[in-house]
Write a protein that holds these residues in place. Structure first.
Motif, PDB file in Angstrom:
ATOM      1  N   SER A 188     -92.442  67.655  12.296  1.00 29.94           N
ATOM      2  CA  SER A 188     -91.071  66.555  11.697  1.00 29.94           C
ATOM      3  C   SER A 188     -91.140  65.346  12.719  1.00 29.94           C
ATOM      4  CB  SER A 188     -90.146  66.860  10.321  1.00 29.94           C
ATOM      5  OG  SER A 188     -89.287  68.084  11.546  1.00 29.94           O
ATOM      6  N   VAL A 189     -90.486  65.387  13.859  1.00 31.64           N
ATOM      7  CA  VAL A 189     -90.220  65.046  14.786  1.00 31.64           C
ATOM      8  C   VAL A 189     -91.402  64.279  15.517  1.00 31.64           C
ATOM      9  CG1 VAL A 189     -89.171  64.511  17.335  1.00 31.64           C
ATOM     10  CG2 VAL A 189     -87.833  66.320  15.394  1.00 31.64           C
ATOM     11  N   ALA A 190     -92.542  64.941  15.227  1.00 34.43           N
ATOM     12  CA  ALA A 190     -93.578  64.323  16.242  1.00 34.43           C
ATOM     13  C   ALA A 190     -93.872  63.223  15.150  1.00 34.43           C
ATOM     14  CB  ALA A 190     -94.750  65.591  16.418  1.00 34.43           C
ATOM     15  N   ARG A 191     -94.108  63.287  14.067  1.00 33.69           N
ATOM     16  CA  ARG A 191     -94.272  62.667  12.934  1.00 33.69           C
ATOM     17  C   ARG A 191     -93.784  61.430  12.940  1.00 33.69           C
ATOM     18  NH1 ARG A 191     -95.763  66.412   9.353  1.00 33.69           N
ATOM     19  NH2 ARG A 191     -93.458  66.024   8.288  1.00 33.69           N
ATOM     20  N   PHE A 195     -95.227  57.248  14.879  1.00 31.84           N
ATOM     21  CA  PHE A 195     -94.887  56.462  13.939  1.00 31.84           C
ATOM     22  C   PHE A 195     -94.688  55.157  14.317  1.00 31.84           C
ATOM     23  CE2 PHE A 195     -92.409  53.182  11.546  1.00 31.84           C
ATOM     24  CZ  PHE A 195     -93.573  53.114  10.694  1.00 31.84           C
ATOM     25  N   LEU A 196     -93.574  56.055  15.425  1.00 29.40           N
ATOM     26  CA  LEU A 196     -92.589  55.133  16.152  1.00 29.40           C
ATOM     27  C   LEU A 196     -93.748  54.416  16.920  1.00 29.40           C
ATOM     28  CD1 LEU A 196     -89.517  56.204  16.504  1.00 29.40           C
ATOM     29  CD2 LEU A 196     -90.107  53.883  15.131  1.00 29.40           C
ATOM     30  N   VAL A 197     -94.428  54.649  18.017  1.00 27.57           N
ATOM     31  CA  VAL A 197     -94.995  54.423  19.234  1.00 27.57           C
ATOM     32  C   VAL A 197     -96.030  53.680  18.364  1.00 27.57           C
ATOM     33  CG1 VAL A 197     -96.289  55.337  20.721  1.00 27.57           C
ATOM     34  CG2 VAL A 197     -94.108  56.315  20.678  1.00 27.57           C
ATOM     35  N   ASP A 198     -96.498  54.167  17.573  1.00 33.61           N
ATOM     36  CA  ASP A 198     -98.020  53.322  17.117  1.00 33.61           C
ATOM     37  C   ASP A 198     -97.488  52.030  16.475  1.00 33.61           C
ATOM     38  OD1 ASP A 198     -99.567  55.412  17.144  1.00 33.61           O
ATOM     39  OD2 ASP A 198     -99.677  55.747  14.849  1.00 33.61           O
ATOM     40  N   ARG A 199     -96.234  51.929  15.979  1.00 34.32           N
ATOM     41  CA  ARG A 199     -95.906  50.514  15.747  1.00 34.32           C
ATOM     42  C   ARG A 199     -95.798  49.971  16.088  1.00 34.32           C
ATOM     43  NH1 ARG A 199     -92.758  49.408  10.557  1.00 34.32           N
ATOM     44  NH2 ARG A 199     -93.827  46.812  10.881  1.00 34.32           N
ATOM     45  N   PHE A 200     -94.592  50.276  17.793  1.00 31.54           N
ATOM     46  CA  PHE A 200     -94.050  49.142  18.627  1.00 31.54           C
ATOM     47  C   PHE A 200     -95.058  49.080  20.200  1.00 31.54           C
ATOM     48  CE2 PHE A 200     -90.340  50.352  14.709  1.00 31.54           C
ATOM     49  CZ  PHE A 200     -90.236  49.203  14.327  1.00 31.54           C
ATOM     50  N   TRP A 201     -94.957  50.521  20.103  1.00 33.22           N
ATOM     51  CA  TRP A 201     -95.576  50.756  21.961  1.00 33.22           C
ATOM     52  C   TRP A 201     -96.251  48.876  21.871  1.00 33.22           C
ATOM     53  CZ3 TRP A 201    -100.174  50.415  24.969  1.00 33.22           C
ATOM     54  CH2 TRP A 201     -99.937  50.818  26.282  1.00 33.22           C
ATOM     55  N   MET A 202     -95.662  49.081  23.733  1.00 27.51           N
ATOM     56  CA  MET A 202     -96.515  47.629  23.939  1.00 27.51           C
ATOM     57  C   MET A 202     -96.499  47.316  25.476  1.00 27.51           C
ATOM     58  SD  MET A 202     -95.378  44.419  22.511  1.00 27.51           S
ATOM     59  CE  MET A 202     -94.061  44.115  22.996  1.00 27.51           C
ATOM     60  N   PRO A 203     -97.322  48.076  26.522  1.00 31.33           N
ATOM     61  CA  PRO A 203     -96.849  47.495  28.007  1.00 31.33           C
ATOM     62  C   PRO A 203     -95.890  47.550  28.582  1.00 31.33           C
ATOM     63  CG  PRO A 203     -99.810  46.790  27.863  1.00 31.33           C
ATOM     64  CD  PRO A 203     -98.229  47.050  26.416  1.00 31.33           C
ATOM     65  N   VAL A 204     -95.079  48.442  29.688  1.00 32.83           N
ATOM     66  CA  VAL A 204     -93.849  47.624  30.150  1.00 32.83           C
ATOM     67  C   VAL A 204     -93.965  46.251  30.117  1.00 32.83           C
ATOM     68  CG1 VAL A 204     -92.583  48.494  32.023  1.00 32.83           C
ATOM     69  CG2 VAL A 204     -94.634  49.824  31.412  1.00 32.83           C
ATOM     70  N   PRO A 242     -97.978  66.797  21.523  1.00 33.17           N
ATOM     71  CA  PRO A 242     -97.939  67.299  20.246  1.00 33.17           C
ATOM     72  C   PRO A 242     -97.877  65.704  19.005  1.00 33.17           C
ATOM     73  CG  PRO A 242     -96.067  68.757  21.527  1.00 33.17           C
ATOM     74  CD  PRO A 242     -97.029  67.347  22.465  1.00 33.17           C
ATOM     75  N   GLY A 243     -98.769  65.795  18.005  1.00 36.34           N
ATOM     76  CA  GLY A 243     -98.864  64.986  17.019  1.00 36.34           C
ATOM     77  C   GLY A 243     -99.548  63.568  17.880  1.00 36.34           C
ATOM     78  N   PHE A 244     -99.703  63.258  19.002  1.00 41.67           N
ATOM     79  CA  PHE A 244    -100.726  62.316  19.247  1.00 41.67           C
ATOM     80  C   PHE A 244    -102.273  62.639  20.117  1.00 41.67           C
ATOM     81  CE2 PHE A 244     -96.701  59.473  20.174  1.00 41.67           C
ATOM     82  CZ  PHE A 244     -96.251  59.683  20.090  1.00 41.67           C
ATOM     83  N   ALA A 245    -102.802  63.099  18.901  1.00 43.84           N
ATOM     84  CA  ALA A 245    -104.153  63.798  20.014  1.00 43.84           C
ATOM     85  C   ALA A 245    -105.057  62.084  18.939  1.00 43.84           C
ATOM     86  CB  ALA A 245    -104.617  65.124  18.594  1.00 43.84           C
TER      87      ALA A 245
END
Ligand code: FE2
Ligand code: FE2
Length: 267
Positions: A188-191, A195-204, A242-245
């Motif tokens: 549940s945490v991994a999901r 979701f947040l990384v997919d949605r919001f991650w951008m390079p430093v 985990p969850g990031f495959a």
């Protein structure tokens, strides 16, 4: 993967030793213009760490004593990376000068980001898993960037400096990655983290630095075959969490922002 020895890390945590570099030799070797621009960008990010930490301190991240201890040493080391890079730029005849935006008066984007960070963390106790995952991605990206910079700039003093900095970055990466690995065990945490990384991650540096600088640097460091290999290695390492495959990170970002103009990478 072995465990991260926090006590050993804290005991060894140190500032990059500025007296150990031959600064006088810096102007005796050519410094590529692209490398200077890259260093200016990195210098600003490194010096910016305390501002980034400010938004994190408003979260549950520091509820965990191990994370709190790590962050104290991490801030110290990152700050010195900024100081060392500034020293190199000065020695190369490119002093960084006064920062345009005074500390504490960051643009609106960052205030929103800080507020959102605090909000998410209040609503969701496992925010720390996201923070650790985020940190792992950013440290590994930074490490790859410095490694590529040393390779393409071919400047002996810079290489020595970057080797010192990379030792710190790889320890930082290891801490975040190990923490993420443990915290993402719960599906549940991994999901939510995914979701947040997919949605919001951008390079430093996205959002605090001009986008054109980021694209320029990405092209300089990562557009050739070795660069693309380095980018894929970053993505593949994060995909083992985990969850990031199937997560799409640096390579996808490169394809969207750099590949088109460079004539490669578009499928
Ligand atoms: Fe750093
Ligand atoms: Fe770092």
């Amino acid at each position: 993967m072995p465990t991260f020895d926090l006590d050993a890390y804290v005991a060894r945590s140190h500032a990059v030793d500025l007296s150990s570099f031959a600064w006088d030799d810096v102007p005796r070797h050519p410094v590529p213009r692209e490398a200077l621009r890259t260093m200016q960008y990195m210098q600003d990010i490194e010096s910016h760490t305390i501002i980034y930490l400010r938004s994190l301190l408003a979260t549950r991240a520091v509820d965990d004593p191990e994370v709190a201890t790590f962050l104290a040493c991490w801030l110290y080391e990152e700050t010195f990376h900024g100081i060392a890079l500034r020293r190199f730029l000065e020695a190369a005849g490119r002093p960084t000068g006064a920062r345009e935006r005074p500390r504490g008066q960051e643009p609106l984007f960052q205030r929103i980001e800080a507020a959102a960070t605090a909000l998410v963390s209040r609503a969701w106790p496992d925010f720390c898993a996201v923070h650790m995952t985020w940190g792992a991605i950013n440290e590994l990206t930074t490490l790859a960037a410095y490694r590529r910079l040393a390779t393409v700039a071919r400047h002996p003093v810079l290489t020595e400096l970057l080797e010192q900095i990379m030792l710190d970055e790889s320890r930082h990466f290891f801490f975040y990655y190990r923490q993420a690995e443990i915290r993402l065990q719960r599906a549940s945490v991994a999901r939510v983290a995914r979701f947040l990384v997919d949605r919001f991650w951008m390079p430093v540096g996205s959002g605090v630095q001009p986008q054109r600088d980021l694209e320029f640097i990405s092209r300089y460091l990562f557009a050739d075959a070795d660069g693309i290999a380095a980018v894929r290695k970053v993505d593949d390492t994060i995909r083992r969490l985990p969850g990031f495959a199937t997560v799409q990170l640096l390579e996808a970002w490169m394809n969207r922002h750099v590949g088109g103009r460079n004539g490669h990478g578009h499928h």
